[in-house]
Design a protein around this motif. Sequence first.
Motif, PDB file in Angstrom:
ATOM      1  N   PRO A 138       0.793  -1.235   0.000  1.00  0.00           N
ATOM      2  CA  PRO A 138       0.000   0.000   0.000  1.00  0.00           C
ATOM      3  C   PRO A 138       0.825   1.285   0.000  1.00  0.00           C
ATOM      4  N   CYS A 139       1.474   1.562  -1.121  1.00  0.00           N
ATOM      5  CA  CYS A 139       2.309   2.753  -1.230  1.00  0.00           C
ATOM      6  C   CYS A 139       1.488   4.033  -1.069  1.00  0.00           C
ATOM      7  N   HIS A 140       0.174   3.946  -1.286  1.00  0.00           N
ATOM      8  CA  HIS A 140      -0.679   5.125  -1.116  1.00  0.00           C
ATOM      9  C   HIS A 140      -0.749   5.562   0.345  1.00  0.00           C
ATOM     10  N   ARG A 141      -0.338   4.712   1.262  1.00  0.00           N
ATOM     11  CA  ARG A 141      -0.341   5.048   2.692  1.00  0.00           C
ATOM     12  C   ARG A 141       0.948   5.731   3.130  1.00  0.00           C
ATOM     13  N   VAL A 142       1.855   5.969   2.184  1.00  0.00           N
ATOM     14  CA  VAL A 142       3.127   6.624   2.493  1.00  0.00           C
ATOM     15  C   VAL A 142       3.083   8.030   1.901  1.00  0.00           C
ATOM     16  N   LEU A 143       3.217   9.030   2.777  1.00  0.00           N
ATOM     17  CA  LEU A 143       3.078  10.428   2.384  1.00  0.00           C
ATOM     18  C   LEU A 143       4.348  11.211   2.694  1.00  0.00           C
ATOM     19  N   GLU A 144       4.434  12.374   2.085  1.00  0.00           N
ATOM     20  CA  GLU A 144       5.538  13.284   2.388  1.00  0.00           C
ATOM     21  C   GLU A 144       5.252  13.993   3.698  1.00  0.00           C
ATOM     22  N   ALA A 145       6.271  14.229   4.493  1.00  0.00           N
ATOM     23  CA  ALA A 145       6.103  14.963   5.745  1.00  0.00           C
ATOM     24  C   ALA A 145       5.861  16.432   5.440  1.00  0.00           C
ATOM     25  N   GLY A 146       4.845  16.998   6.079  1.00  0.00           N
ATOM     26  CA  GLY A 146       4.607  18.423   5.971  1.00  0.00           C
ATOM     27  C   GLY A 146       3.798  18.867   4.783  1.00  0.00           C
ATOM     28  N   SER A 147       3.649  18.025   3.793  1.00  0.00           N
ATOM     29  CA  SER A 147       2.831  18.411   2.648  1.00  0.00           C
ATOM     30  C   SER A 147       2.241  17.166   2.034  1.00  0.00           C
ATOM     31  N   TYR A 148       1.198  17.360   1.304  1.00  0.00           N
ATOM     32  CA  TYR A 148       0.549  16.229   0.647  1.00  0.00           C
ATOM     33  C   TYR A 148       0.414  16.553  -0.823  1.00  0.00           C
ATOM     34  N   THR A 149       1.045  15.758  -1.641  1.00  0.00           N
ATOM     35  CA  THR A 149       0.866  15.926  -3.069  1.00  0.00           C
ATOM     36  C   THR A 149       0.074  14.741  -3.568  1.00  0.00           C
ATOM     37  N   ASP A 150      -0.779  14.979  -4.501  1.00  0.00           N
ATOM     38  CA  ASP A 150      -1.694  13.951  -4.990  1.00  0.00           C
ATOM     39  C   ASP A 150      -1.019  13.139  -6.087  1.00  0.00           C
ATOM     40  N   LYS A 151       0.009  12.398  -5.701  1.00  0.00           N
ATOM     41  CA  LYS A 151       0.796  11.637  -6.671  1.00  0.00           C
ATOM     42  C   LYS A 151       0.103  10.348  -7.070  1.00  0.00           C
ATOM     43  N   MET A 152       0.464   9.895  -8.248  1.00  0.00           N
ATOM     44  CA  MET A 152       0.028   8.592  -8.722  1.00  0.00           C
ATOM     45  C   MET A 152       1.271   7.755  -8.905  1.00  0.00           C
ATOM     46  N   SER A 153       1.174   6.476  -8.592  1.00  0.00           N
ATOM     47  CA  SER A 153       2.347   5.617  -8.728  1.00  0.00           C
ATOM     48  C   SER A 153       2.580   5.273 -10.191  1.00  0.00           C
ATOM     49  N   ALA A 154       3.711   4.677 -10.447  1.00  0.00           N
ATOM     50  CA  ALA A 154       4.037   4.276 -11.812  1.00  0.00           C
ATOM     51  C   ALA A 154       3.016   3.290 -12.362  1.00  0.00           C
ATOM     52  N   HIS A 155       2.407   2.522 -11.491  1.00  0.00           N
ATOM     53  CA  HIS A 155       1.429   1.517 -11.919  1.00  0.00           C
ATOM     54  C   HIS A 155       0.037   1.889 -11.426  1.00  0.00           C
ATOM     55  N   GLY A 156      -0.183   3.151 -11.155  1.00  0.00           N
ATOM     56  CA  GLY A 156      -1.425   3.579 -10.548  1.00  0.00           C
ATOM     57  C   GLY A 156      -2.489   4.046 -11.504  1.00  0.00           C
ATOM     58  N   GLY A 157      -2.225   4.009 -12.806  1.00  0.00           N
ATOM     59  CA  GLY A 157      -3.243   4.481 -13.729  1.00  0.00           C
ATOM     60  C   GLY A 157      -3.617   5.908 -13.396  1.00  0.00           C
ATOM     61  N   LEU A 158      -4.902   6.193 -13.409  1.00  0.00           N
ATOM     62  CA  LEU A 158      -5.380   7.543 -13.116  1.00  0.00           C
ATOM     63  C   LEU A 158      -5.816   7.700 -11.662  1.00  0.00           C
ATOM     64  N   ILE A 159      -5.608   6.683 -10.866  1.00  0.00           N
ATOM     65  CA  ILE A 159      -6.060   6.696  -9.475  1.00  0.00           C
ATOM     66  C   ILE A 159      -4.949   7.261  -8.598  1.00  0.00           C
ATOM     67  N   SER A 160      -5.278   8.270  -7.819  1.00  0.00           N
ATOM     68  CA  SER A 160      -4.289   8.940  -6.987  1.00  0.00           C
ATOM     69  C   SER A 160      -4.267   8.368  -5.575  1.00  0.00           C
ATOM     70  N   LYS A 161      -3.203   8.700  -4.852  1.00  0.00           N
ATOM     71  CA  LYS A 161      -3.112   8.317  -3.444  1.00  0.00           C
ATOM     72  C   LYS A 161      -4.316   8.853  -2.678  1.00  0.00           C
ATOM     73  N   ARG A 162      -4.671  10.095  -2.959  1.00  0.00           N
ATOM     74  CA  ARG A 162      -5.785  10.728  -2.257  1.00  0.00           C
ATOM     75  C   ARG A 162      -7.062   9.907  -2.422  1.00  0.00           C
ATOM     76  N   ARG A 163      -7.314   9.440  -3.627  1.00  0.00           N
ATOM     77  CA  ARG A 163      -8.542   8.671  -3.874  1.00  0.00           C
ATOM     78  C   ARG A 163      -8.489   7.323  -3.160  1.00  0.00           C
ATOM     79  N   LEU A 164      -7.352   6.653  -3.210  1.00  0.00           N
ATOM     80  CA  LEU A 164      -7.237   5.369  -2.521  1.00  0.00           C
ATOM     81  C   LEU A 164      -7.413   5.532  -1.013  1.00  0.00           C
TER      82      LEU A 164
END
Length: 192
Positions: A138-164
Amino acid sequence: MLGRAYSIFDTAIGRCGIAWSQSGIVGVQLPEAREIDTRRRLFQLYPEARETRPTPNVDVAIEGIVALLRGEAADLADITLDMSGIHAFDQRTYQVTRRIPRGQTVTYSEIASRMGTPSSVRPVTQAIGRNPFVVIVPCHRVLEAGSYTDKMSAHGGLISKRRLLSIEGTGSPASKTLLDVLLPVAPPRLPH
């Protein structure tokens, strides 16, 4: 079965893909804009894989992924992964990341510390970005300290961490303050 295989399956967020070998799951692909794009991505990642019916281990993985993407609790810890060809540091990163409980998040720095290498935040970040086992690891459960960017993984298609995270009921990471990220109310404790 010889070599690698893949299958496409329905979820609450669209048609996902999964690829496997005789040794275990080699990758998960979240939905792209169209199913043909999901298939194309799988082909790019695993050109030797052929579409076939899932094995029992893969069926268990698919059921867990489908449940998790429906917002249900799903334990994916026993899914066998094929990490052959994956750098040892990345494997350790994925093992630690896999232990993050549903509904909790940690920072890249916390993952590095739990691995016993607190100065390896950058390599941890890179390993998470290469994670082929999205949702299972669950890489979507790993965030940057102090800020949140709505990144998508290399294999994440159009689904972002925020959505997961939203599907899992974690809440809106965007609404967290710096203190919420650095000092969560119930910090997750994972064995070292």
